[in-house]
Design an enzyme around this catalytic site. Structure first.
Site, mmCIF file in Angstrom:
data_model
loop_
_atom_site.group_PDB
_atom_site.id
_atom_site.type_symbol
_atom_site.label_atom_id
_atom_site.label_comp_id
_atom_site.label_asym_id
_atom_site.label_seq_id
_atom_site.Cartn_x
_atom_site.Cartn_y
_atom_site.Cartn_z
ATOM 1 N N GLN A 224 38.303 -15.092 20.853
ATOM 2 C CA GLN A 224 38.537 -13.636 20.811
ATOM 3 C C GLN A 224 37.686 -12.883 21.825
ATOM 4 O O GLN A 224 37.949 -11.728 22.134
ATOM 5 C CB GLN A 224 38.214 -13.094 19.412
ATOM 6 C CG GLN A 224 39.143 -13.617 18.343
ATOM 7 C CD GLN A 224 38.531 -13.492 16.958
ATOM 8 O OE1 GLN A 224 38.835 -12.566 16.245
ATOM 9 N NE2 GLN A 224 37.659 -14.420 16.605
ATOM 10 N N GLU B 166 34.789 -12.590 9.588
ATOM 11 C CA GLU B 166 33.730 -13.610 9.542
ATOM 12 C C GLU B 166 32.630 -13.292 8.521
ATOM 13 O O GLU B 166 32.181 -14.162 7.777
ATOM 14 C CB GLU B 166 33.156 -13.674 10.961
ATOM 15 C CG GLU B 166 32.016 -14.560 11.210
ATOM 16 C CD GLU B 166 31.394 -14.249 12.593
ATOM 17 O OE1 GLU B 166 31.895 -13.359 13.315
ATOM 18 O OE2 GLU B 166 30.411 -14.904 12.921
ATOM 19 N N ARG C 26 52.063 -17.714 12.838
ATOM 20 C CA ARG C 26 53.053 -17.301 11.840
ATOM 21 C C ARG C 26 54.310 -18.182 11.913
ATOM 22 O O ARG C 26 54.865 -18.574 10.892
ATOM 23 C CB ARG C 26 53.457 -15.848 12.031
ATOM 24 C CG ARG C 26 54.436 -15.399 10.929
ATOM 25 C CD ARG C 26 55.152 -14.116 11.221
ATOM 26 N NE ARG C 26 54.268 -12.962 11.098
ATOM 27 C CZ ARG C 26 53.792 -12.251 12.110
ATOM 28 N NH1 ARG C 26 54.123 -12.584 13.345
ATOM 29 N NH2 ARG C 26 53.016 -11.231 11.914
ATOM 30 N N ASP D 296 31.572 -1.652 16.683
ATOM 31 C CA ASP D 296 30.761 -1.129 15.570
ATOM 32 C C ASP D 296 29.622 -0.214 16.037
ATOM 33 O O ASP D 296 28.626 -0.053 15.339
ATOM 34 C CB ASP D 296 30.195 -2.298 14.748
ATOM 35 C CG ASP D 296 29.319 -3.227 15.581
ATOM 36 O OD1 ASP D 296 29.322 -3.110 16.825
ATOM 37 O OD2 ASP D 296 28.626 -4.082 14.991
ATOM 38 N N ASP E 185 24.399 -2.529 19.734
ATOM 39 C CA ASP E 185 23.203 -1.865 19.203
ATOM 40 C C ASP E 185 21.905 -2.617 19.507
ATOM 41 O O ASP E 185 20.871 -2.002 19.798
ATOM 42 C CB ASP E 185 23.339 -1.687 17.688
ATOM 43 C CG ASP E 185 24.198 -0.470 17.345
ATOM 44 O OD1 ASP E 185 24.409 0.383 18.232
ATOM 45 O OD2 ASP E 185 24.664 -0.385 16.192
ATOM 46 N N GLY F 136 26.554 -10.486 22.506
ATOM 47 C CA GLY F 136 27.839 -11.189 22.653
ATOM 48 C C GLY F 136 28.629 -10.601 23.812
ATOM 49 O O GLY F 136 28.678 -9.388 23.976
ATOM 50 N N GLY G 68 33.421 -10.715 13.430
ATOM 51 C CA GLY G 68 32.925 -9.502 12.769
ATOM 52 C C GLY G 68 31.961 -9.882 11.670
ATOM 53 O O GLY G 68 32.356 -10.028 10.523
ATOM 54 N N ARG G 69 30.699 -10.084 12.068
ATOM 55 C CA ARG G 69 29.680 -10.510 11.098
ATOM 56 C C ARG G 69 29.380 -9.385 10.116
ATOM 57 O O ARG G 69 29.294 -9.590 8.935
ATOM 58 C CB ARG G 69 28.420 -10.931 11.843
ATOM 59 C CG ARG G 69 27.525 -11.777 11.008
ATOM 60 C CD ARG G 69 26.585 -12.672 11.780
ATOM 61 N NE ARG G 69 26.178 -12.221 13.094
ATOM 62 C CZ ARG G 69 25.924 -13.054 14.097
ATOM 63 N NH1 ARG G 69 26.061 -14.343 13.929
ATOM 64 N NH2 ARG G 69 25.523 -12.590 15.265
ATOM 65 N N ARG H 43 21.192 -13.786 23.675
ATOM 66 C CA ARG H 43 20.391 -13.073 22.677
ATOM 67 C C ARG H 43 18.963 -13.555 22.947
ATOM 68 O O ARG H 43 18.750 -14.726 23.234
ATOM 69 C CB ARG H 43 20.855 -13.428 21.271
ATOM 70 C CG ARG H 43 22.385 -13.193 21.130
ATOM 71 C CD ARG H 43 22.855 -13.160 19.722
ATOM 72 N NE ARG H 43 24.307 -13.216 19.629
ATOM 73 C CZ ARG H 43 25.118 -12.153 19.611
ATOM 74 N NH1 ARG H 43 24.621 -10.944 19.685
ATOM 75 N NH2 ARG H 43 26.428 -12.307 19.503
ATOM 76 N N THR I 44 31.371 -4.324 22.934
ATOM 77 C CA THR I 44 31.370 -5.352 21.890
ATOM 78 C C THR I 44 32.733 -5.395 21.224
ATOM 79 O O THR I 44 33.308 -4.338 20.921
ATOM 80 C CB THR I 44 30.292 -5.114 20.806
ATOM 81 O OG1 THR I 44 30.632 -5.899 19.644
ATOM 82 C CG2 THR I 44 30.183 -3.669 20.361
ATOM 83 N N ILE I 45 33.210 -6.607 20.984
ATOM 84 C CA ILE I 45 34.541 -6.713 20.354
ATOM 85 C C ILE I 45 34.489 -6.255 18.905
ATOM 86 O O ILE I 45 35.530 -6.078 18.283
ATOM 87 C CB ILE I 45 35.108 -8.154 20.437
ATOM 88 C CG1 ILE I 45 34.288 -9.133 19.594
ATOM 89 C CG2 ILE I 45 35.230 -8.607 21.870
ATOM 90 C CD1 ILE I 45 35.073 -10.397 19.250
ATOM 91 N N ASP I 46 33.290 -6.065 18.360
ATOM 92 C CA ASP I 46 33.177 -5.596 16.965
ATOM 93 C C ASP I 46 33.489 -4.101 16.836
ATOM 94 O O ASP I 46 33.777 -3.630 15.744
ATOM 95 C CB ASP I 46 31.763 -5.851 16.430
ATOM 96 C CG ASP I 46 31.503 -7.331 16.203
ATOM 97 O OD1 ASP I 46 32.464 -8.114 16.261
ATOM 98 O OD2 ASP I 46 30.339 -7.696 15.968
HETATM 99 O O1 F6P Z 1 29.858 -9.939 19.765
HETATM 100 C C1 F6P Z 1 29.937 -9.755 18.422
HETATM 101 C C2 F6P Z 1 30.187 -11.061 17.748
HETATM 102 O O2 F6P Z 1 31.318 -11.649 18.323
HETATM 103 C C3 F6P Z 1 30.330 -10.971 16.256
HETATM 104 O O3 F6P Z 1 31.595 -10.600 15.829
HETATM 105 C C4 F6P Z 1 29.954 -12.360 15.849
HETATM 106 O O4 F6P Z 1 29.503 -12.387 14.538
HETATM 107 C C5 F6P Z 1 28.857 -12.705 16.811
HETATM 108 O O5 F6P Z 1 29.097 -11.931 17.963
HETATM 109 C C6 F6P Z 1 28.765 -14.155 17.165
HETATM 110 O O6 F6P Z 1 27.728 -14.325 18.071
HETATM 111 P P1 F6P Z 1 27.372 -15.674 18.811
HETATM 112 O O7 F6P Z 1 28.367 -15.862 19.904
HETATM 113 O O8 F6P Z 1 26.007 -15.454 19.335
HETATM 114 O O9 F6P Z 1 27.456 -16.751 17.800
#
Ligand code: F6P
Length: 323
Positions: free
Chosen positions: A254, A225, A156, A131, A105, A13, A172-173, A74, A127-129
């Site tokens: 995001q 998510e 809001r 993690d 990762d 991502g 955030g999967r 990917r 990565t925005i996660d």
């Molecule tokens: O980059 C991480 C992320 O944004 C996760 O938070 C999310 O679940 C995933 O990538 C979504 O990936 P894609 O854009 O391939 O659907």
């Protein structure tokens, strides 16, 4: 053995700040008379030989641009033996003696696999996660938090006017770091993350009842998510509390936008460090940052580390959401 030509790819991502890493890598290489070959679409580009020259002038103005000029993807083929062999062959054919791989990762796992075919590399965490276990901070997280916060501040206003309950799904999967930071920053009433099981009665219904006694009429629930079923949770809110509940999924918005100061600067520092590690012959490392200082770890070791939710952050969110 010295290095001459470094391959650079962004994978997984995208994250705001990836372009700033590209610029930093190219400029550091230029200062040291090294060549950088950009590989398009992550590991796909290595399999297909889809590359571009990255001269120092090609990265002008990149620090502030969102996305990645190298594109990203990917790549399921790369996880096969054949795909990996093709990628390793492309490196040899193009004279790429080492790689800089920017991503999460999954990206570093790819780099580790290639290292077993004598293609050494350095990983840069983006990565925005946020993690990635070996680093306190991954490029893109802060910008993504601010993007989500900006959207929720707007939301809001309208939800408050209608006295509704907003369920906001953030990315955030597998990780709830973004949800927790954003939740604290917007003063959410409840934050649901994949790392914790949630109990509707305890975590939502009871809180809503208590807050209503104190006169609250509008509620914000942040759902990562990976929790799944945000729509079903909203239906339950309607049924059990009578509140008018609405779902907003922030989604890929995001991941976009201009990186903020933290991401531009972190990306610039990490990009430079990645090239210098390769120049020093320190291969198969992942760059990290702790207390503002750059670090690096063996890729294998980095991938073996675990990063849970920061307990104190989660607890802060929980305490502040009461009332
Ligand atoms: O980059 C991480 C992320 O944004 C996760 O938070 C999310 O679940 C995933 O990538 C979504 O990936 P894609 O854009 O391939 O659907």
């Amino acid at each position: 053995m010295g290095i001459n030509r470094i391959g650079l790819l962004t994978s997984g991502g995208d994250a705001p700040g990836m372009n700033a890493v590209i610029r930093a890598v190219v400029r550091t290489a230029y200062a040291n008379n090294l060549e950088i070959l950009g590989i398009r679409r992550g590991y796909n580009g290595l399999i297909n030989g889809d590359v571009m020259e990255l001269g120092h002038e090609t990265v002008n103005g990149l620090t502030g641009r969102g996305g990645t000029i190298l594109h990203t993807a990917r790549c399921p083929e790369f996880t096969t033996k054949d795909g990996l062999l093709k990628a390793a062959k492309t490196c040899k054919y193009l004279g790429i003696d080492s790689l800089i791989c920017v991503g999460g990762d999954g990206t570093f796992r790819g780099a580790l696999d290639l290292s077993k075919h004598d293609i050494p590399s350095v990983g840069v965490p983006a990565t925005i996660d946020n993690d990635i276990a070996c680093t306190n901070y991954a490029i893109g997280f802060d910008t993504a938090c601010n993007t989500a916060i900006g959207a929720i501040d707007r939301l809001r206003d309208t939800m408050q006017s209608h006295e509704r309950c907003s369920l906001v799904e953030v990315m955030g999967r597998n990780a709830g770091h973004l949800a927790v930071y954003v939740g604290i920053a917007v003063g959410a009433n409840c934050i649901l993350v994949p790392e914790r099981t949630f109990d509707f009665e305890r975590d939502i219904a009871d809180k809503v009842r208590r807050s209503r006694i104190h006169g609250r009429k509008h509620f914000i629930i942040i759902v990562a998510e990976g929790v799944g079923n945000t729509g079903e949770i909203a239906d339950q809110v309607k049924e059990e509390t009578g509140l008018d509940a609405r779902v907003t999924i922030l989604g890929h918005i995001q991941r976009g936008g201009q990186p903020n100061a933290r991401d531009r600067v972190t990306a610039s520092r990490m990009g430079r460090h990645a090239v210098e590690l390769l120049m020093e012959g320190r291969q198969n490392r992942v760059v990290g940052i702790k207390d503002g200082n750059l670090q690096d770890f063996d890729i294998d070791e980095a991938l073996g580390m675990k990063k849970g939710l920061q307990e104190t952050m989660y607890e802060t969110a929980r305490i502040l959401s009461m009332g």
